[in-house]
Write an enzyme that holds these catalytic residues in place. Structure first.
Site, PDB file in Angstrom:
ATOM      1  N   HIS A 113     -36.188   2.716-116.418  1.00  0.00           N
ATOM      2  CA  HIS A 113     -36.693   3.042-115.083  1.00  0.00           C
ATOM      3  C   HIS A 113     -35.516   3.438-114.209  1.00  0.00           C
ATOM      4  O   HIS A 113     -34.399   2.945-114.374  1.00  0.00           O
ATOM      5  CB  HIS A 113     -37.430   1.851-114.473  1.00  0.00           C
ATOM      6  CG  HIS A 113     -36.665   0.576-114.515  1.00  0.00           C
ATOM      7  ND1 HIS A 113     -36.596  -0.203-115.647  1.00  0.00           N
ATOM      8  CD2 HIS A 113     -35.916  -0.052-113.578  1.00  0.00           C
ATOM      9  CE1 HIS A 113     -35.843  -1.263-115.401  1.00  0.00           C
ATOM     10  NE2 HIS A 113     -35.408  -1.186-114.153  1.00  0.00           N
ATOM     11  N   ASN A 164     -30.076   0.878-114.542  1.00  0.00           N
ATOM     12  CA  ASN A 164     -29.321  -0.218-115.135  1.00  0.00           C
ATOM     13  C   ASN A 164     -29.556  -0.249-116.642  1.00  0.00           C
ATOM     14  O   ASN A 164     -30.666   0.030-117.105  1.00  0.00           O
ATOM     15  CB  ASN A 164     -29.763  -1.551-114.516  1.00  0.00           C
ATOM     16  CG  ASN A 164     -29.463  -1.612-113.030  1.00  0.00           C
ATOM     17  OD1 ASN A 164     -28.456  -1.092-112.573  1.00  0.00           O
ATOM     18  ND2 ASN A 164     -30.340  -2.248-112.265  1.00  0.00           N
ATOM     19  N   HIS A 172     -34.170   3.522-110.353  1.00  0.00           N
ATOM     20  CA  HIS A 172     -34.341   3.000-109.000  1.00  0.00           C
ATOM     21  C   HIS A 172     -34.020   4.110-108.007  1.00  0.00           C
ATOM     22  O   HIS A 172     -32.984   4.770-108.133  1.00  0.00           O
ATOM     23  CB  HIS A 172     -33.357   1.860-108.719  1.00  0.00           C
ATOM     24  CG  HIS A 172     -33.536   0.645-109.552  1.00  0.00           C
ATOM     25  ND1 HIS A 172     -34.085  -0.522-109.071  1.00  0.00           N
ATOM     26  CD2 HIS A 172     -33.221   0.390-110.848  1.00  0.00           C
ATOM     27  CE1 HIS A 172     -34.090  -1.445-110.013  1.00  0.00           C
ATOM     28  NE2 HIS A 172     -33.573  -0.918-111.106  1.00  0.00           N
ATOM     29  N   VAL A 174     -35.797  -5.572-116.831  1.00  0.00           N
ATOM     30  CA  VAL A 174     -37.065  -5.133-117.414  1.00  0.00           C
ATOM     31  C   VAL A 174     -36.736  -4.067-118.453  1.00  0.00           C
ATOM     32  O   VAL A 174     -36.118  -3.037-118.130  1.00  0.00           O
ATOM     33  CB  VAL A 174     -38.028  -4.572-116.348  1.00  0.00           C
ATOM     34  CG1 VAL A 174     -39.307  -4.066-117.008  1.00  0.00           C
ATOM     35  CG2 VAL A 174     -38.361  -5.641-115.305  1.00  0.00           C
ATOM     36  N   ARG A 228     -43.556   1.008-105.818  1.00  0.00           N
ATOM     37  CA  ARG A 228     -42.570   0.286-105.014  1.00  0.00           C
ATOM     38  C   ARG A 228     -42.095  -0.961-105.737  1.00  0.00           C
ATOM     39  O   ARG A 228     -42.893  -1.679-106.355  1.00  0.00           O
ATOM     40  CB  ARG A 228     -43.182  -0.120-103.669  1.00  0.00           C
ATOM     41  CG  ARG A 228     -43.453   1.051-102.772  1.00  0.00           C
ATOM     42  CD  ARG A 228     -43.938   0.626-101.398  1.00  0.00           C
ATOM     43  NE  ARG A 228     -44.695   1.690-100.785  1.00  0.00           N
ATOM     44  CZ  ARG A 228     -44.182   2.806-100.282  1.00  0.00           C
ATOM     45  NH1 ARG A 228     -42.867   2.987-100.286  1.00  0.00           N
ATOM     46  NH2 ARG A 228     -44.951   3.745 -99.766  1.00  0.00           N
ATOM     47  N   ASP A 229     -40.782  -1.214-105.641  1.00  0.00           N
ATOM     48  CA  ASP A 229     -40.209  -2.418-106.239  1.00  0.00           C
ATOM     49  C   ASP A 229     -40.743  -3.654-105.508  1.00  0.00           C
ATOM     50  O   ASP A 229     -40.860  -3.667-104.277  1.00  0.00           O
ATOM     51  CB  ASP A 229     -38.676  -2.367-106.136  1.00  0.00           C
ATOM     52  CG  ASP A 229     -38.013  -3.360-107.069  1.00  0.00           C
ATOM     53  OD1 ASP A 229     -37.352  -2.932-108.025  1.00  0.00           O
ATOM     54  OD2 ASP A 229     -38.158  -4.580-106.837  1.00  0.00           O
ATOM     55  N   ILE A 230     -41.042  -4.690-106.272  1.00  0.00           N
ATOM     56  CA  ILE A 230     -41.622  -5.906-105.701  1.00  0.00           C
ATOM     57  C   ILE A 230     -40.600  -6.685-104.855  1.00  0.00           C
ATOM     58  O   ILE A 230     -40.987  -7.476-103.992  1.00  0.00           O
ATOM     59  CB  ILE A 230     -42.189  -6.789-106.835  1.00  0.00           C
ATOM     60  CG1 ILE A 230     -43.283  -7.705-106.311  1.00  0.00           C
ATOM     61  CG2 ILE A 230     -41.098  -7.559-107.566  1.00  0.00           C
ATOM     62  CD1 ILE A 230     -44.091  -8.391-107.402  1.00  0.00           C
TER      63      ILE A 230
HETATM   64  P1  5GP Z   1     -33.722  -3.795-113.454  1.00  0.00           P
HETATM   65  O1  5GP Z   1     -33.072  -5.069-113.006  1.00  0.00           O
HETATM   66  O2  5GP Z   1     -34.301  -3.946-114.847  1.00  0.00           O
HETATM   67  O3  5GP Z   1     -32.878  -2.576-113.312  1.00  0.00           O
HETATM   68  O4  5GP Z   1     -34.918  -3.556-112.447  1.00  0.00           O
HETATM   69  C1  5GP Z   1     -36.143  -4.184-112.561  1.00  0.00           C
HETATM   70  C2  5GP Z   1     -36.804  -4.132-111.197  1.00  0.00           C
HETATM   71  O5  5GP Z   1     -38.174  -4.394-111.368  1.00  0.00           O
HETATM   72  C3  5GP Z   1     -36.263  -5.145-110.197  1.00  0.00           C
HETATM   73  O6  5GP Z   1     -35.722  -4.461-109.069  1.00  0.00           O
HETATM   74  C4  5GP Z   1     -37.470  -5.994-109.866  1.00  0.00           C
HETATM   75  O7  5GP Z   1     -37.529  -6.381-108.513  1.00  0.00           O
HETATM   76  C5  5GP Z   1     -38.632  -5.098-110.253  1.00  0.00           C
HETATM   77  N1  5GP Z   1     -39.822  -5.808-110.684  1.00  0.00           N
HETATM   78  C6  5GP Z   1     -39.889  -6.860-111.541  1.00  0.00           C
HETATM   79  N2  5GP Z   1     -41.159  -7.246-111.729  1.00  0.00           N
HETATM   80  C7  5GP Z   1     -41.926  -6.419-110.957  1.00  0.00           C
HETATM   81  C8  5GP Z   1     -43.340  -6.330-110.733  1.00  0.00           C
HETATM   82  O8  5GP Z   1     -44.153  -7.081-111.267  1.00  0.00           O
HETATM   83  N3  5GP Z   1     -43.756  -5.350-109.887  1.00  0.00           N
HETATM   84  C9  5GP Z   1     -42.885  -4.486-109.280  1.00  0.00           C
HETATM   85  N4  5GP Z   1     -43.403  -3.564-108.479  1.00  0.00           N
HETATM   86  N5  5GP Z   1     -41.551  -4.541-109.477  1.00  0.00           N
HETATM   87  C10 5GP Z   1     -41.080  -5.498-110.307  1.00  0.00           C
END
Ligand code: 5GP
Length: 116
Positions: A99, A86, A101, A95, A28-30
């Site tokens: 990944h 993304n 979503h 990140v 799950r996303d944080i």
């Molecule tokens: P991006 O912006 O790279 O597409 O998505 C990165 C996602 O990782 C974001 O939605 C963010 O909330 C999530 N995220 C960042 N750090 C953590 C973490 O430590 N744990 C979890 N579960 N999600 C994270």
């Protein structure tokens, strides 16, 4: 490069893991952007979608198929969901381990407009 997601894969930091096999992990996303917000991450190292070799479509395919399976198992596949990957700055990637979503659980708004 080691990212926060590598640390989750290695169990160095906790996460709410909902699925794992030899190839991928899902948790799950944080900071959820929908009632259901799960991230599907390959265990192989790729910073962005640009780095996935053309002869390895299974890297991305596994993520999408796992997301669809999760949606079916949890009972929201028919209502629907969105999958998003993304890439780099304009895509909003934060990140740098690829990944997918999975967003679901409510009617989602439109997307794709430039940030204000
Ligand atoms: P991006 O912006 O790279 O597409 O998505 C990165 C996602 O990782 C974001 O939605 C963010 O909330 C999530 N995220 C960042 N750090 C953590 C973490 O430590 N744990 C979890 N579960 N999600 C994270």
């Amino acid at each position: 490069m080691t990212t926060i997601f590598h640390k989750i894969i290695q169990r160095e930091i906790p996460a709410d893991i909902v699925f794992e096999d030899d190839h991928i992990i899902a948790f799950r996303d944080i900071a959820p952007q929908a009632p259901v917000h799960v991230l599907f991450v390959p265990k192989q190292d790729f910073a962005t979608l640009n780095d996935v070799p053309a002869d390895a479509p299974e890297i991305v395919g596994r993520l999408a198929i796992a997301a669809a399976r999760y949606a079916k198992e949890r009972g929201f596949a028919e209502d629907g969901y969105r999958i998003v990957m993304n890439c780099n700055a304009h895509g909003g990637q934060t990140v740098f381990q690829i990944h997918l979503h999975l967003l679901a659980g409510a009617q989602l708004g439109r997307f794709g407009t430039p940030a204000a």
